[in-house]
Write a protein that holds these residues in place. Structure first.
Motif, PDB file in Angstrom:
ATOM      1  N   PRO A  97       0.819  -1.225   0.000  1.00  0.00           N
ATOM      2  CA  PRO A  97       0.000   0.000   0.000  1.00  0.00           C
ATOM      3  C   PRO A  97       0.846   1.265   0.000  1.00  0.00           C
ATOM      4  O   PRO A  97       0.532   2.230  -0.702  1.00  0.00           O
ATOM      5  N   GLN A  98       1.943   1.259   0.770  1.00  0.00           N
ATOM      6  CA  GLN A  98       2.826   2.416   0.792  1.00  0.00           C
ATOM      7  C   GLN A  98       3.461   2.644  -0.580  1.00  0.00           C
ATOM      8  O   GLN A  98       3.506   3.770  -1.078  1.00  0.00           O
ATOM      9  N   GLY A  99       3.937   1.561  -1.183  1.00  0.00           N
ATOM     10  CA  GLY A  99       4.569   1.671  -2.492  1.00  0.00           C
ATOM     11  C   GLY A  99       3.609   2.147  -3.558  1.00  0.00           C
ATOM     12  O   GLY A  99       3.957   2.982  -4.401  1.00  0.00           O
ATOM     13  N   ARG A 100       2.384   1.633  -3.537  1.00  0.00           N
ATOM     14  CA  ARG A 100       1.405   2.037  -4.548  1.00  0.00           C
ATOM     15  C   ARG A 100       1.004   3.490  -4.384  1.00  0.00           C
ATOM     16  O   ARG A 100       0.823   4.216  -5.376  1.00  0.00           O
ATOM     17  N   ALA A 101       0.900   3.956  -3.125  1.00  0.00           N
ATOM     18  CA  ALA A 101       0.546   5.353  -2.894  1.00  0.00           C
ATOM     19  C   ALA A 101       1.654   6.286  -3.375  1.00  0.00           C
ATOM     20  O   ALA A 101       1.392   7.302  -4.036  1.00  0.00           O
ATOM     21  N   LYS A 102       2.909   5.936  -3.049  1.00  0.00           N
ATOM     22  CA  LYS A 102       4.031   6.764  -3.494  1.00  0.00           C
ATOM     23  C   LYS A 102       4.138   6.766  -5.020  1.00  0.00           C
ATOM     24  O   LYS A 102       4.365   7.815  -5.643  1.00  0.00           O
ATOM     25  N   ALA A 103       3.987   5.581  -5.620  1.00  0.00           N
ATOM     26  CA  ALA A 103       4.069   5.487  -7.073  1.00  0.00           C
ATOM     27  C   ALA A 103       2.971   6.300  -7.741  1.00  0.00           C
ATOM     28  O   ALA A 103       3.206   6.988  -8.747  1.00  0.00           O
ATOM     29  N   GLY A 104       1.774   6.234  -7.187  1.00  0.00           N
ATOM     30  CA  GLY A 104       0.657   6.974  -7.770  1.00  0.00           C
ATOM     31  C   GLY A 104       0.893   8.471  -7.769  1.00  0.00           C
ATOM     32  O   GLY A 104       0.676   9.161  -8.781  1.00  0.00           O
ATOM     33  N   ALA A 105       1.373   9.000  -6.632  1.00  0.00           N
ATOM     34  CA  ALA A 105       1.633  10.444  -6.545  1.00  0.00           C
ATOM     35  C   ALA A 105       2.760  10.847  -7.484  1.00  0.00           C
ATOM     36  O   ALA A 105       2.704  11.908  -8.133  1.00  0.00           O
ATOM     37  N   TRP A 106       3.757  10.008  -7.580  1.00  0.00           N
ATOM     38  CA  TRP A 106       4.927  10.294  -8.429  1.00  0.00           C
ATOM     39  C   TRP A 106       4.513  10.319  -9.909  1.00  0.00           C
ATOM     40  O   TRP A 106       4.845  11.239 -10.657  1.00  0.00           O
ATOM     41  N   LEU A 107       3.774   9.282 -10.320  1.00  0.00           N
ATOM     42  CA  LEU A 107       3.352   9.206 -11.719  1.00  0.00           C
ATOM     43  C   LEU A 107       2.359  10.304 -12.068  1.00  0.00           C
ATOM     44  O   LEU A 107       2.342  10.805 -13.202  1.00  0.00           O
ATOM     45  N   ASP A 108       1.525  10.689 -11.098  1.00  0.00           N
ATOM     46  CA  ASP A 108       0.618  11.817 -11.339  1.00  0.00           C
ATOM     47  C   ASP A 108       1.412  13.089 -11.623  1.00  0.00           C
ATOM     48  O   ASP A 108       1.031  13.888 -12.497  1.00  0.00           O
ATOM     49  N   TRP A 109       2.513  13.280 -10.900  1.00  0.00           N
ATOM     50  CA  TRP A 109       3.329  14.473 -11.115  1.00  0.00           C
ATOM     51  C   TRP A 109       3.945  14.435 -12.510  1.00  0.00           C
ATOM     52  O   TRP A 109       3.953  15.450 -13.219  1.00  0.00           O
ATOM     53  N   PHE A 110       4.459  13.286 -12.909  1.00  0.00           N
ATOM     54  CA  PHE A 110       5.015  13.157 -14.254  1.00  0.00           C
ATOM     55  C   PHE A 110       3.956  13.451 -15.311  1.00  0.00           C
ATOM     56  O   PHE A 110       4.213  14.183 -16.279  1.00  0.00           O
ATOM     57  N   ASP A 111       2.773  12.879 -15.143  1.00  0.00           N
ATOM     58  CA  ASP A 111       1.691  13.115 -16.113  1.00  0.00           C
ATOM     59  C   ASP A 111       1.326  14.595 -16.185  1.00  0.00           C
ATOM     60  O   ASP A 111       1.122  15.156 -17.275  1.00  0.00           O
ATOM     61  N   GLY A 112       1.248  15.246 -15.029  1.00  0.00           N
ATOM     62  CA  GLY A 112       0.855  16.645 -14.982  1.00  0.00           C
ATOM     63  C   GLY A 112       1.881  17.589 -15.573  1.00  0.00           C
ATOM     64  O   GLY A 112       1.551  18.741 -15.894  1.00  0.00           O
ATOM     65  N   ASN A 113       3.118  17.094 -15.716  1.00  0.00           N
ATOM     66  CA  ASN A 113       4.173  17.942 -16.257  1.00  0.00           C
ATOM     67  C   ASN A 113       4.666  17.455 -17.623  1.00  0.00           C
ATOM     68  O   ASN A 113       5.753  17.843 -18.068  1.00  0.00           O
ATOM     69  N   ASP A 114       3.855  16.614 -18.287  1.00  0.00           N
ATOM     70  CA  ASP A 114       4.143  16.141 -19.652  1.00  0.00           C
ATOM     71  C   ASP A 114       5.499  15.451 -19.761  1.00  0.00           C
ATOM     72  O   ASP A 114       6.207  15.580 -20.777  1.00  0.00           O
ATOM     73  N   VAL A 115       5.896  14.712 -18.716  1.00  0.00           N
ATOM     74  CA  VAL A 115       7.190  14.034 -18.713  1.00  0.00           C
ATOM     75  C   VAL A 115       7.061  12.693 -19.433  1.00  0.00           C
ATOM     76  O   VAL A 115       6.261  11.844 -19.035  1.00  0.00           O
ATOM     77  N   GLU A 116       7.839  12.517 -20.492  1.00  0.00           N
ATOM     78  CA  GLU A 116       7.825  11.270 -21.250  1.00  0.00           C
ATOM     79  C   GLU A 116       8.978  10.348 -20.877  1.00  0.00           C
ATOM     80  O   GLU A 116       8.935   9.150 -21.148  1.00  0.00           O
ATOM     81  N   GLY A 117      10.019  10.892 -20.284  1.00  0.00           N
ATOM     82  CA  GLY A 117      11.168  10.090 -19.899  1.00  0.00           C
ATOM     83  C   GLY A 117      12.095  10.888 -19.003  1.00  0.00           C
ATOM     84  O   GLY A 117      11.961  12.110 -18.856  1.00  0.00           O
ATOM     85  N   ILE A 118      13.038  10.193 -18.399  1.00  0.00           N
ATOM     86  CA  ILE A 118      14.020  10.828 -17.525  1.00  0.00           C
ATOM     87  C   ILE A 118      15.411  10.450 -18.010  1.00  0.00           C
ATOM     88  O   ILE A 118      15.754   9.267 -18.050  1.00  0.00           O
ATOM     89  N   GLY A 119      16.170  11.442 -18.426  1.00  0.00           N
ATOM     90  CA  GLY A 119      17.542  11.211 -18.871  1.00  0.00           C
ATOM     91  C   GLY A 119      18.504  11.271 -17.707  1.00  0.00           C
ATOM     92  O   GLY A 119      18.282  11.980 -16.717  1.00  0.00           O
ATOM     93  N   PHE A 120      19.588  10.522 -17.839  1.00  0.00           N
ATOM     94  CA  PHE A 120      20.605  10.469 -16.795  1.00  0.00           C
ATOM     95  C   PHE A 120      21.971  10.459 -17.466  1.00  0.00           C
ATOM     96  O   PHE A 120      22.149   9.826 -18.510  1.00  0.00           O
ATOM     97  N   GLY A 121      22.919  11.177 -16.870  1.00  0.00           N
ATOM     98  CA  GLY A 121      24.247  11.157 -17.459  1.00  0.00           C
ATOM     99  C   GLY A 121      25.227  12.033 -16.716  1.00  0.00           C
ATOM    100  O   GLY A 121      25.045  12.351 -15.536  1.00  0.00           O
ATOM    101  N   PHE A 122      26.282  12.414 -17.424  1.00  0.00           N
ATOM    102  CA  PHE A 122      27.390  13.167 -16.859  1.00  0.00           C
ATOM    103  C   PHE A 122      27.449  14.559 -17.478  1.00  0.00           C
ATOM    104  O   PHE A 122      27.108  14.748 -18.641  1.00  0.00           O
ATOM    105  N   VAL A 123      27.916  15.507 -16.685  1.00  0.00           N
ATOM    106  CA  VAL A 123      28.121  16.862 -17.172  1.00  0.00           C
ATOM    107  C   VAL A 123      29.559  17.265 -16.855  1.00  0.00           C
ATOM    108  O   VAL A 123      30.015  17.120 -15.710  1.00  0.00           O
TER     109      VAL A 123
END
Length: 498
Positions: free
Chosen positions: A326-352
């Protein structure tokens, strides 16, 4: 949940260092006891071969079972292996903890090596050894992100280095090889306590300062800055200080990129891990380039792109949270809602990689590129050479045509031939650099012919003239086409000035 800060005194660290050397709890000592197969199995999360290998290994076997396998041992065995550390002090500082099946490790203590030697690193136990979610002030061990930044950091000798967000101190340990003076900061009191213990244990003099971001070093400058920031992107919250900044989205990475050059000396460099959002309708390179201050060369290297669902599940498990709970599903739901609300299609990772240049007379070089292929060579040396090459290109911007170039022996021309009406026909010509990151560039027939002449004897303009005559082409048009290609190949170390 909070934890008591471990207070390792210099005397306790000296005694612990003596015990570790006496028992042979070193990088080589552990490998010698375990052997190649058991050591590899332990790296895969398969402890039983290592358990068998330590049965007759005496006090070294005891320390391996305690700190590497997370097993319980008898109190007398632990006390003997850690002598001359008083057993009560080991318990009191949190190095050991009493359990139902004897004594277990209270902290992660393990050797960590490089080509020149090794150190010991103290950190918190991971979620597997804790048997559940890590606390908010959890101090991460030497994970893959830390190792990747170590490999991506240039190691040229310098005077001063700043490690922002030092955590357990591993970046500062490696920095001590090439920097005369190392300063390390963190917002977490627990991280600074464990980093201090790590430095005492390894007899290193590192300046430690507490505070957010660059506040502890206001008005100071450094020859090099490294940073493994809390780069996890998502809603603006702090569940775990080692990974959450409290800033929304990729604002933590943006803050570091924006502010870091201001704390560099002229010509100073910075290397950091970073994450950036892939937003619908926006190019990720345009996004990160907007973070940069003026007068800064920058190389953004994207090593991976994760879809939001995979990203959220990965970081939930990293903290010891079951995504199905239940904790994991609640956290995942809020996180994915934020991504959806901000039009996030992916997350890049790398070095600068960044460089400050106060005397820059031309526009800075800003390159954002994918490097998602596998490669073996460390990126740190390549980053330093990349900065050298872009500086050379800027200094010789008007003289490229008069320069003789050379194709290094590590660069090969690969051809892909397909059946045609008159036999085999070359459909793809690809330059492949076989060292470093393994860059590849597709070239046409004329470009391949031009590069074949780059043997360090004739300037580029002469080669273009010969090529124009041989193929009936306009010389000026060939030069206009060749110069951008040469600049790109120079940046990637696939063509070098002779």
């Amino acid at each position: 949940m909070s934890t008591v800060q471990p207070e390792f005194s210099p005397d306790l660290c000296a005694r612990l260092r003596e015990a570790l050397f006496r028992t042979g709890y070193t990088a080589d000592g552990v490998v010698d006891v375990l052997g190649g197969q058991a050591h590899a199995a332990l790296g895969r999360g398969e402890p039983e071969p290592a358990v068998r290998a330590t049965r007759d290994a005496g006090e070294l076997g005891t320390l391996i079972r305690l700190f590497l396998l997370g097993d319980g041992v008898r109190e007398a065995e632990a006390a003997a292996a850690l002598s001359p550390v008083p057993f009560a002090d080991a318990i009191g500082v949190g190095l050991l903890r009493a359990g139902s099946d004897g004594v277990r490790a209270g902290l992660d203590l393990r050797p960590h090596g490089d080509e020149e030697g090794f150190w010991w690193v103290l950190s918190d136990l991971d979620s597997d050894q804790l048997g559940g979610e890590v606390p908010a002030d959890h101090v991460l061990g030497v994970g893959q992100a830390s190792l990747s930044l170590i490999r991506a950091t240039s190691r040229r000798p310098i005077g001063t280095l700043l490690d922002v967000g030092t955590g357990n101190g591993v970046q500062a340990l490696h920095a001590s090889r090439h920097a005369a003076k190392v300063t390390a900061t963190d917002v977490s009191a627990r991280a600074l306590a464990l980093a201090k213990a790590t430095f005492l244990l390894n007899e290193l003099d590192v300046e430690l300062l507490r505070g957010e971001w660059f506040a502890p070093v206001a008005r100071r400058r450094f020859d090099q800055i490294v940073c493994n920031p809390p780069f996890v992107v998502g809603p603006p919250r702090v569940d775990y200080t080692y990974r959450d900044s409290g800033l929304a989205g990729d604002d933590a990475s943006a803050l570091v990129v924006r502010q870091l050059p201001g704390f560099l000396t002229d010509g100073g460099t910075g290397q950091l891990l970073a994450s950036w959002l892939h937003v619908r309708g926006e190019d990720w390179g345009d996004r990160v380039a907007r973070w940069l201050p003026a007068g800064t060369d920058a190389w953004f290297v994207q090593r991976d792109i994760a879809d939001p669902a995979l990203y959220v599940g990965t970081w939930l498990r990293d903290a010891g949270i079951d995504p199905k709970s239940p904790q994991g599903r609640a956290k995942a739901g809020a996180w994915l809602d934020w991504f959806d609300g901000n039009d996030v299609e992916g997350i890049g990772f790398g070095f600068v990689t960044l460089r400050r240049d106060d005397g820059m007379s031309a526009a800075p070089t800003i390159v954002c590129e994918d490097l998602r292929q596998a490669y073996d060579d460390p990126l740190g040396a390549e980053a330093a050479n990349w900065l050298d090459r872009v500086a050379w290109l800027r200094a010789n911007a008007d003289g490229l045509l008069d320069t003789p170039f050379l194709v290094p022996p590590t660069v090969l021309l690969e051809r892909v031939d397909t059946p045609g009406d008159e036999g085999w026909e070359t459909s793809v010509r690809r330059l492949h650099r076989t060292d470093g990151p393994g860059w590849q560039h597709e070239v046409d027939e004329l470009a391949a012919a031009l590069l074949a002449g780059c043997r360090g004897a004739l300037p580029l303009t002469d080669l273009i003239s010969l090529l124009a005559v041989a193929h009936g082409q306009d010389e000026d048009e060939l030069a206009d086409a060749a110069l951008p290609m040469i600049r790109e190949l120079v940046r990637h170390g696939m063509v070098v000035p002779a």
